[in-house]
Design an enzyme around this catalytic site. Structure first.
Site, PDB file in Angstrom:
ATOM      1  N   ASP A  35       0.858  -1.188   0.000  1.00 17.03           N
ATOM      2  CA  ASP A  35       0.000   0.000   0.000  1.00 17.03           C
ATOM      3  C   ASP A  35       0.896   1.241   0.000  1.00 17.03           C
ATOM      4  O   ASP A  35       1.911   1.289   0.694  1.00 17.03           O
ATOM      5  CB  ASP A  35      -0.915   0.009   1.237  1.00 17.03           C
ATOM      6  CG  ASP A  35      -2.044   1.022   1.099  1.00 17.03           C
ATOM      7  OD1 ASP A  35      -3.201   0.599   0.932  1.00 17.03           O
ATOM      8  OD2 ASP A  35      -1.751   2.244   1.144  1.00 17.03           O
ATOM      9  N   ILE A  36       0.522   2.238  -0.776  1.00 14.02           N
ATOM     10  CA  ILE A  36       1.349   3.444  -0.931  1.00 14.02           C
ATOM     11  C   ILE A  36       1.363   4.296   0.344  1.00 14.02           C
ATOM     12  O   ILE A  36       2.303   5.062   0.570  1.00 14.02           O
ATOM     13  CB  ILE A  36       0.866   4.279  -2.143  1.00 14.02           C
ATOM     14  CG1 ILE A  36       1.980   5.164  -2.663  1.00 14.02           C
ATOM     15  CG2 ILE A  36      -0.387   5.085  -1.816  1.00 14.02           C
ATOM     16  CD1 ILE A  36       1.677   5.789  -4.021  1.00 14.02           C
ATOM     17  N   ASN A  97     -13.000  -2.986   2.019  1.00 14.78           N
ATOM     18  CA  ASN A  97     -14.054  -1.976   1.972  1.00 14.78           C
ATOM     19  C   ASN A  97     -14.835  -2.162   0.684  1.00 14.78           C
ATOM     20  O   ASN A  97     -14.250  -2.275  -0.390  1.00 14.78           O
ATOM     21  CB  ASN A  97     -13.439  -0.575   2.019  1.00 14.78           C
ATOM     22  CG  ASN A  97     -12.708  -0.326   3.323  1.00 14.78           C
ATOM     23  OD1 ASN A  97     -13.228  -0.652   4.386  1.00 14.78           O
ATOM     24  ND2 ASN A  97     -11.519   0.238   3.247  1.00 14.78           N
ATOM     25  N   GLU A 105     -12.202   3.623  -1.622  1.00 14.46           N
ATOM     26  CA  GLU A 105     -11.653   4.728  -2.426  1.00 14.46           C
ATOM     27  C   GLU A 105     -11.319   4.289  -3.840  1.00 14.46           C
ATOM     28  O   GLU A 105     -11.486   5.056  -4.786  1.00 14.46           O
ATOM     29  CB  GLU A 105     -10.391   5.280  -1.765  1.00 14.46           C
ATOM     30  CG  GLU A 105     -10.680   6.130  -0.543  1.00 14.46           C
ATOM     31  CD  GLU A 105      -9.412   6.563   0.177  1.00 14.46           C
ATOM     32  OE1 GLU A 105      -8.303   6.316  -0.330  1.00 14.46           O
ATOM     33  OE2 GLU A 105      -9.563   7.135   1.270  1.00 14.46           O
ATOM     34  N   VAL A 106     -10.786   3.085  -3.972  1.00 17.98           N
ATOM     35  CA  VAL A 106     -10.366   2.611  -5.299  1.00 17.98           C
ATOM     36  C   VAL A 106     -11.369   1.557  -5.773  1.00 17.98           C
ATOM     37  O   VAL A 106     -11.524   0.514  -5.127  1.00 17.98           O
ATOM     38  CB  VAL A 106      -8.941   2.013  -5.255  1.00 17.98           C
ATOM     39  CG1 VAL A 106      -8.536   1.525  -6.637  1.00 17.98           C
ATOM     40  CG2 VAL A 106      -7.944   3.042  -4.740  1.00 17.98           C
ATOM     41  N   HIS A 110     -10.314  -5.201  -3.624  1.00 17.16           N
ATOM     42  CA  HIS A 110      -9.008  -5.462  -3.008  1.00 17.16           C
ATOM     43  C   HIS A 110      -9.165  -5.827  -1.545  1.00 17.16           C
ATOM     44  O   HIS A 110     -10.157  -5.463  -0.901  1.00 17.16           O
ATOM     45  CB  HIS A 110      -8.072  -4.256  -3.139  1.00 17.16           C
ATOM     46  CG  HIS A 110      -8.661  -2.958  -2.635  1.00 17.16           C
ATOM     47  ND1 HIS A 110      -9.536  -2.208  -3.389  1.00 17.16           N
ATOM     48  CD2 HIS A 110      -8.492  -2.283  -1.472  1.00 17.16           C
ATOM     49  CE1 HIS A 110      -9.877  -1.118  -2.706  1.00 17.16           C
ATOM     50  NE2 HIS A 110      -9.268  -1.149  -1.530  1.00 17.16           N
ATOM     51  N   MET A 111      -8.158  -6.519  -1.047  1.00 17.14           N
ATOM     52  CA  MET A 111      -8.095  -6.871   0.369  1.00 17.14           C
ATOM     53  C   MET A 111      -6.872  -6.195   0.965  1.00 17.14           C
ATOM     54  O   MET A 111      -5.779  -6.254   0.399  1.00 17.14           O
ATOM     55  CB  MET A 111      -7.943  -8.396   0.515  1.00 17.14           C
ATOM     56  CG  MET A 111      -8.066  -8.899   1.924  1.00 17.14           C
ATOM     57  SD  MET A 111      -9.777  -8.846   2.493  1.00 17.14           S
ATOM     58  CE  MET A 111     -10.416 -10.358   1.779  1.00 17.14           C
ATOM     59  N   HIS A 112      -7.079  -5.521   2.102  1.00 11.62           N
ATOM     60  CA  HIS A 112      -5.947  -4.977   2.860  1.00 11.62           C
ATOM     61  C   HIS A 112      -5.461  -6.064   3.813  1.00 11.62           C
ATOM     62  O   HIS A 112      -6.279  -6.712   4.483  1.00 11.62           O
ATOM     63  CB  HIS A 112      -6.388  -3.791   3.730  1.00 11.62           C
ATOM     64  CG  HIS A 112      -6.910  -2.610   2.975  1.00 11.62           C
ATOM     65  ND1 HIS A 112      -6.173  -1.472   2.776  1.00 11.62           N
ATOM     66  CD2 HIS A 112      -8.115  -2.381   2.389  1.00 11.62           C
ATOM     67  CE1 HIS A 112      -6.902  -0.583   2.096  1.00 11.62           C
ATOM     68  NE2 HIS A 112      -8.086  -1.116   1.856  1.00 11.62           N
TER      69      HIS A 112
END
Ligand code: AMP
Length: 124
Positions: A35-36, A97, A105-106, A110-112
Site C-alpha cells: 500500500d502506498i 471496503n 476509495e479505489v 481489493h483486500m488490505h
C-alpha cells in the site's frame, strides 16, 4: 445487478504497468503489492487481475478459480510476511471496503492485509 467498472482506476493502471507499484507476489489471477500509504508496519493489498469493482461484483461474477486464487494469495502473503500465527507470527487483520458506506476509495476489489504491530479495535 449489472456492475460498471472504471478502466482508469489506479489499480487497473497498476495491472497494466502504467504506474509503478512495489510488488509482493503474483499468481495466475491475483497480484499483491505494498500500500502506498501504509496504516500499519505491514500493509499489503491483494487484488484480482480481473475487472471487478467490489466484493459483491467479485463474488457474483469471478470464476471459482479466480476466487480461490485470490484468497490463497492473501493467505500466502500473510504467511510469507511472518504475520500468520501458524507460521510463528502474531496475527493480522484483513479488511475489504466495499462501496460508499465502507469508504472504498479505489473501485477495483481489493483486500488490505495489516500487521506487524497491534492493530487496535475493529472499528474506530
Ligand atoms: P480503499 O479505501 O479500501 O479503497 O483503499 C484504497 C487503498 O489504496 C488505500 O489504502 C491507499 O493508500 C491505496 N493506494 C492508493 N493508490 C495507491 C497506489 N498507487 N499504490 C498502492 N496503493 C495505493
Amino acid at each position: 445487478m449489472t456492475y460498471s467498472y472504471d478502466q482508469n482506476n489506479i489499480f487497473a493502471k497498476i495491472l497494466r504497468g502504467e504506474i509503478p507499484s512495489k510488488p509482493i507476489l503474483e499468481s495466475e489471477h491475483s497480484v499483491a503489492f505494498m500500500d502506498i500509504a501504509p496504516q500499519k508496519q505491514t500493509h499489503i493489498l491483494v487484488i484480482p487481475r480481473g475487472p471487478y469493482r467490489c466484493f459483491d461484483h467479485f463474488t457474483e461474477e469471478a470464476s471459482a478459480a479466480e476466487q480461490v486464487d485470490f484468497y490463497q494469495t492473501v493467505a500466502k502473503v500473510a504467511k510469507a510476511h511472518g504475520l500468520s500465527e501458524a507460521k510463528g507470527g502474531e496475527g493480522f487483520r484483513i479488511i475489504s471496503n466495499s462501496g460508499k458506506n465502507a469508504h472504498q476509495e479505489v473501485p477495483h476489489y481489493h483486500m488490505h492485509i495489516l500487521g506487524g504491530e497491534p492493530i487496535g479495535p475493529l472499528v474506530q
